[in-house]
Design a protein around this motif. Sequence first.
Motif, PDB file in Angstrom:
ATOM      1  N   GLU A   1     -36.289  31.611 -53.180  1.00  7.69           N
ATOM      2  CA  GLU A   1     -35.195  32.590 -53.099  1.00  7.69           C
ATOM      3  C   GLU A   1     -35.346  33.484 -51.877  1.00  7.69           C
ATOM      4  OE1 GLU A   1     -34.482  34.884 -56.632  1.00  7.69           O
ATOM      5  OE2 GLU A   1     -34.811  33.097 -57.846  1.00  7.69           O
ATOM      6  N   GLY A   2     -36.559  33.975 -51.676  1.00 11.10           N
ATOM      7  CA  GLY A   2     -36.820  34.875 -50.550  1.00 11.10           C
ATOM      8  C   GLY A   2     -36.552  34.188 -49.230  1.00 11.10           C
ATOM      9  N   VAL A   3     -36.996  32.959 -49.117  1.00 11.74           N
ATOM     10  CA  VAL A   3     -36.864  32.283 -47.830  1.00 11.74           C
ATOM     11  C   VAL A   3     -35.412  31.863 -47.572  1.00 11.74           C
ATOM     12  CG1 VAL A   3     -37.392  29.862 -48.340  1.00 11.74           C
ATOM     13  CG2 VAL A   3     -38.199  30.863 -46.231  1.00 11.74           C
ATOM     14  N   SER A   4     -34.667  31.603 -48.624  1.00  8.99           N
ATOM     15  CA  SER A   4     -33.254  31.265 -48.431  1.00  8.99           C
ATOM     16  C   SER A   4     -32.519  32.464 -47.840  1.00  8.99           C
ATOM     17  CB  SER A   4     -32.595  30.890 -49.748  1.00  8.99           C
ATOM     18  OG  SER A   4     -33.271  29.791 -50.290  1.00  8.99           O
ATOM     19  N   HIS A   5     -32.872  33.650 -48.300  1.00 12.35           N
ATOM     20  CA  HIS A   5     -32.283  34.875 -47.774  1.00 12.35           C
ATOM     21  C   HIS A   5     -32.634  35.015 -46.278  1.00 12.35           C
ATOM     22  CE1 HIS A   5     -30.805  38.889 -47.594  1.00 12.35           C
ATOM     23  NE2 HIS A   5     -31.997  39.442 -47.444  1.00 12.35           N
ATOM     24  N   LEU A   6     -33.885  34.716 -45.947  1.00  8.98           N
ATOM     25  CA  LEU A   6     -34.315  34.807 -44.551  1.00  8.98           C
ATOM     26  C   LEU A   6     -33.558  33.798 -43.684  1.00  8.98           C
ATOM     27  CD1 LEU A   6     -36.217  35.885 -42.353  1.00  8.98           C
ATOM     28  CD2 LEU A   6     -37.901  34.204 -43.087  1.00  8.98           C
ATOM     29  N   VAL A   7     -33.414  32.598 -44.197  1.00 11.78           N
ATOM     30  CA  VAL A   7     -32.722  31.569 -43.426  1.00 11.78           C
ATOM     31  C   VAL A   7     -31.260  31.970 -43.178  1.00 11.78           C
ATOM     32  CG1 VAL A   7     -31.903  29.165 -43.503  1.00 11.78           C
ATOM     33  CG2 VAL A   7     -34.271  29.690 -44.038  1.00 11.78           C
ATOM     34  N   ARG A   8     -30.634  32.598 -44.164  1.00 14.12           N
ATOM     35  CA  ARG A   8     -29.265  33.093 -43.954  1.00 14.12           C
ATOM     36  C   ARG A   8     -29.233  34.170 -42.876  1.00 14.12           C
ATOM     37  NH1 ARG A   8     -28.883  32.622 -49.543  1.00 14.12           N
ATOM     38  NH2 ARG A   8     -29.219  34.848 -49.883  1.00 14.12           N
ATOM     39  N   THR A   9     -30.247  35.031 -42.887  1.00 10.96           N
ATOM     40  CA  THR A   9     -30.315  36.075 -41.849  1.00 10.96           C
ATOM     41  C   THR A   9     -30.491  35.440 -40.472  1.00 10.96           C
ATOM     42  OG1 THR A   9     -31.325  37.558 -43.434  1.00 10.96           O
ATOM     43  CG2 THR A   9     -31.571  38.156 -41.126  1.00 10.96           C
ATOM     44  N   ILE A  10     -31.343  34.453 -40.391  1.00 10.60           N
ATOM     45  CA  ILE A  10     -31.569  33.778 -39.107  1.00 10.60           C
ATOM     46  C   ILE A  10     -30.245  33.166 -38.625  1.00 10.60           C
ATOM     47  CG2 ILE A  10     -32.751  31.820 -37.981  1.00 10.60           C
ATOM     48  CD1 ILE A  10     -35.141  32.447 -39.909  1.00 10.60           C
ATOM     49  N   ASP A  11     -29.498  32.561 -39.543  1.00  7.53           N
ATOM     50  CA  ASP A  11     -28.199  31.976 -39.174  1.00  7.53           C
ATOM     51  C   ASP A  11     -27.247  33.032 -38.645  1.00  7.53           C
ATOM     52  OD1 ASP A  11     -28.757  29.383 -39.624  1.00  7.53           O
ATOM     53  OD2 ASP A  11     -27.981  29.342 -41.684  1.00  7.53           O
ATOM     54  N   ARG A  12     -27.260  34.181 -39.307  1.00  9.14           N
ATOM     55  CA  ARG A  12     -26.366  35.262 -38.855  1.00  9.14           C
ATOM     56  C   ARG A  12     -26.759  35.746 -37.464  1.00  9.14           C
ATOM     57  NH1 ARG A  12     -25.862  37.146 -44.339  1.00  9.14           N
ATOM     58  NH2 ARG A  12     -27.564  38.603 -44.107  1.00  9.14           N
TER      59      ARG A  12
ATOM     60  N   ASP B   1     -37.413  32.719 -29.093  1.00  5.16           N
ATOM     61  CA  ASP B   1     -36.825  31.383 -28.953  1.00  5.16           C
ATOM     62  C   ASP B   1     -36.831  30.679 -30.301  1.00  5.16           C
ATOM     63  OD1 ASP B   1     -36.672  31.347 -25.993  1.00  5.16           O
ATOM     64  OD2 ASP B   1     -38.854  31.480 -26.137  1.00  5.16           O
ATOM     65  N   ALA B   2     -37.794  31.031 -31.130  1.00 10.71           N
ATOM     66  CA  ALA B   2     -37.950  30.328 -32.409  1.00 10.71           C
ATOM     67  C   ALA B   2     -38.601  31.245 -33.438  1.00 10.71           C
ATOM     68  CB  ALA B   2     -38.811  29.083 -32.199  1.00 10.71           C
ATOM     69  N   VAL B   3     -38.407  30.881 -34.700  1.00 13.59           N
ATOM     70  CA  VAL B   3     -39.022  31.626 -35.808  1.00 13.59           C
ATOM     71  C   VAL B   3     -39.946  30.688 -36.565  1.00 13.59           C
ATOM     72  CG1 VAL B   3     -38.569  33.195 -37.735  1.00 13.59           C
ATOM     73  CG2 VAL B   3     -36.700  32.521 -36.236  1.00 13.59           C
TER      74      VAL B   3
ATOM     75  N   TYR C   1     -25.888  36.898 -32.148  1.00 15.60           N
ATOM     76  CA  TYR C   1     -26.606  37.427 -30.979  1.00 15.60           C
ATOM     77  C   TYR C   1     -27.441  36.438 -30.194  1.00 15.60           C
ATOM     78  CZ  TYR C   1     -25.951  41.560 -33.965  1.00 15.60           C
ATOM     79  OH  TYR C   1     -25.445  42.519 -34.783  1.00 15.60           O
ATOM     80  N   ASN C   2     -28.024  35.475 -30.879  1.00 16.15           N
ATOM     81  CA  ASN C   2     -29.040  34.654 -30.204  1.00 16.15           C
ATOM     82  C   ASN C   2     -28.832  33.180 -30.558  1.00 16.15           C
ATOM     83  OD1 ASN C   2     -31.340  33.692 -28.961  1.00 16.15           O
ATOM     84  ND2 ASN C   2     -32.801  34.774 -30.278  1.00 16.15           N
ATOM     85  N   PRO C   3     -27.803  32.566 -29.947  1.00 19.33           N
ATOM     86  CA  PRO C   3     -27.403  31.215 -30.349  1.00 19.33           C
ATOM     87  C   PRO C   3     -28.495  30.161 -30.177  1.00 19.33           C
ATOM     88  CG  PRO C   3     -26.202  31.962 -28.370  1.00 19.33           C
ATOM     89  CD  PRO C   3     -26.950  33.134 -28.892  1.00 19.33           C
ATOM     90  N   ASP C   4     -29.470  30.428 -29.320  1.00 18.94           N
ATOM     91  CA  ASP C   4     -30.507  29.411 -29.091  1.00 18.94           C
ATOM     92  C   ASP C   4     -31.689  29.518 -30.054  1.00 18.94           C
ATOM     93  OD1 ASP C   4     -29.004  28.431 -26.995  1.00 18.94           O
ATOM     94  OD2 ASP C   4     -29.945  29.786 -25.537  1.00 18.94           O
ATOM     95  N   LEU C   5     -31.647  30.487 -30.941  1.00 21.03           N
ATOM     96  CA  LEU C   5     -32.777  30.685 -31.859  1.00 21.03           C
ATOM     97  C   LEU C   5     -32.975  29.450 -32.750  1.00 21.03           C
ATOM     98  CD1 LEU C   5     -34.827  32.869 -32.880  1.00 21.03           C
ATOM     99  CD2 LEU C   5     -33.120  33.485 -34.603  1.00 21.03           C
ATOM    100  N   GLU C   6     -34.221  28.983 -32.792  1.00 26.91           N
ATOM    101  CA  GLU C   6     -34.520  27.794 -33.604  1.00 26.91           C
ATOM    102  C   GLU C   6     -35.518  28.159 -34.699  1.00 26.91           C
ATOM    103  OE1 GLU C   6     -34.554  24.326 -30.229  1.00 26.91           O
ATOM    104  OE2 GLU C   6     -36.028  25.900 -30.065  1.00 26.91           O
ATOM    105  N   ILE C   7     -35.514  27.379 -35.759  1.00 27.60           N
ATOM    106  CA  ILE C   7     -36.600  27.553 -36.724  1.00 27.60           C
ATOM    107  C   ILE C   7     -37.712  26.597 -36.300  1.00 27.60           C
ATOM    108  CG2 ILE C   7     -37.316  27.369 -39.127  1.00 27.60           C
ATOM    109  CD1 ILE C   7     -34.628  28.273 -39.996  1.00 27.60           C
ATOM    110  N   GLN C   8     -38.835  27.160 -35.855  1.00 29.44           N
ATOM    111  CA  GLN C   8     -39.954  26.287 -35.437  1.00 29.44           C
ATOM    112  C   GLN C   8     -40.460  25.537 -36.660  1.00 29.44           C
ATOM    113  OE1 GLN C   8     -43.081  25.133 -34.870  1.00 29.44           O
ATOM    114  NE2 GLN C   8     -42.996  24.730 -32.670  1.00 29.44           N
ATOM    115  N   GLY C   9     -40.555  26.253 -37.779  1.00 30.44           N
ATOM    116  CA  GLY C   9     -40.970  25.580 -39.006  1.00 30.44           C
ATOM    117  C   GLY C   9     -41.331  26.570 -40.099  1.00 30.44           C
ATOM    118  N   ILE C  10     -41.550  25.992 -41.274  1.00 28.76           N
ATOM    119  CA  ILE C  10     -41.989  26.776 -42.430  1.00 28.76           C
ATOM    120  C   ILE C  10     -43.395  26.304 -42.789  1.00 28.76           C
ATOM    121  CG2 ILE C  10     -41.575  27.215 -44.893  1.00 28.76           C
ATOM    122  CD1 ILE C  10     -38.597  26.810 -44.382  1.00 28.76           C
TER     123      ILE C  10
END
Length: 279
Positions: free
Chosen positions: A177-188, A163-165, A193-202
């Motif tokens: 830089e690393g986390v920006s790449h991750l955030v782009r992956t999460i967006d993709r 539900d969240a990352v 596949y998983n439109p409800d996925l949220e970022i819980q936080g960093i």
Amino acid sequence: MDNDLHSDSPDSFAEAQVSDQKPRIIAIANQKGGVGKTTTTINLATALAAVRKRVLVLDLDPQGNASTGLGIEQAERQINAYHVMIGEATLDEAILDTVIPGLSVVSSGVDLSGAEIELIEFEDRLFRLKSALAGQLEGYDYVLIDCPPALGLLTVNALNAADAVLVPLQCEFFALEGVSHLVRTIDRIKKAYNPDLEIQGIVLTMFDSRNNLSEAVATDVREFFGDIVYDTVIPRNVRVSEAPSYGKPVLLYDTACAGSQAYIHLASEVLKREKMLAI
Ligand SMILES: Nc1ncnc2c1ncn2[C@@H]1O[C@H](COP(=O)(O)OP(=O)(O)OP(=O)(O)O)[C@@H](O)[C@H]1O
Ligand SMILES: [Mg+2]
């Protein structure tokens, strides 16, 4: 285990608890290695269990560090996340108790390192974990998935099931830089596949107040990501790094140390956000 951990929680913490319906599945992910994913998984899980949440840790990293850090011996890992992913065991068959009341674990096994290749044969390879968890989590409030340091099939399975990352970010050069790449992956993943996925936080980890770089990185990350960065910062603390060799979360190993206290604060913030996200 001692019930010390199950103390009456401070008011703000108690208020923050969500009286739960469906379990929340949170993937702890960052493709960068050694940033504190496993440490965060173990200690956040323990802090949540301490306020009487029912928590399942799913060790999805072939390294098995979360299993080790929760005191699970190799001999106990015969039925593990690999068998669940591949369909050879049900989730229930793989769940193990830990010494912490309310905290269970699905361990990892070395077989999991081959799973990325074996999974390719399955048509539903991106959703194996999601299917394995579906309808199997009754009684749990939170599932925390400890992801491996890569954005391969295992992590994608975790992100599709979640539900969240929650992203641990080490206060060091290149962190952004690393986390920006991750955030782009999460967006993709969200789009595909998983439109409800949220970022819980960093969460900023291994913060060293004597090091100017830590401070500079923390400032940059907050400027860039704003409110999704938790107020809580996990300090670099030797007790945190010692605890896994005793097979214990630092919260049991040394409850009073700065690292433990930070994880208690983080759990409180996570619960507050869960409450807001639930509205
Ligand atoms: N706050 C901290 N203070 C001191 N040491 C820490 C802290 N957090 C983590 N460590 C240590 O740093 C190392 C990496 O942490 P951890 O294993 O949690 O990272 P990880 O992101 O899960 O790594 P990997 O990518 O290999 O799975 C470990 O040895 C751990 O004990
Ligand atoms: Mg790890």
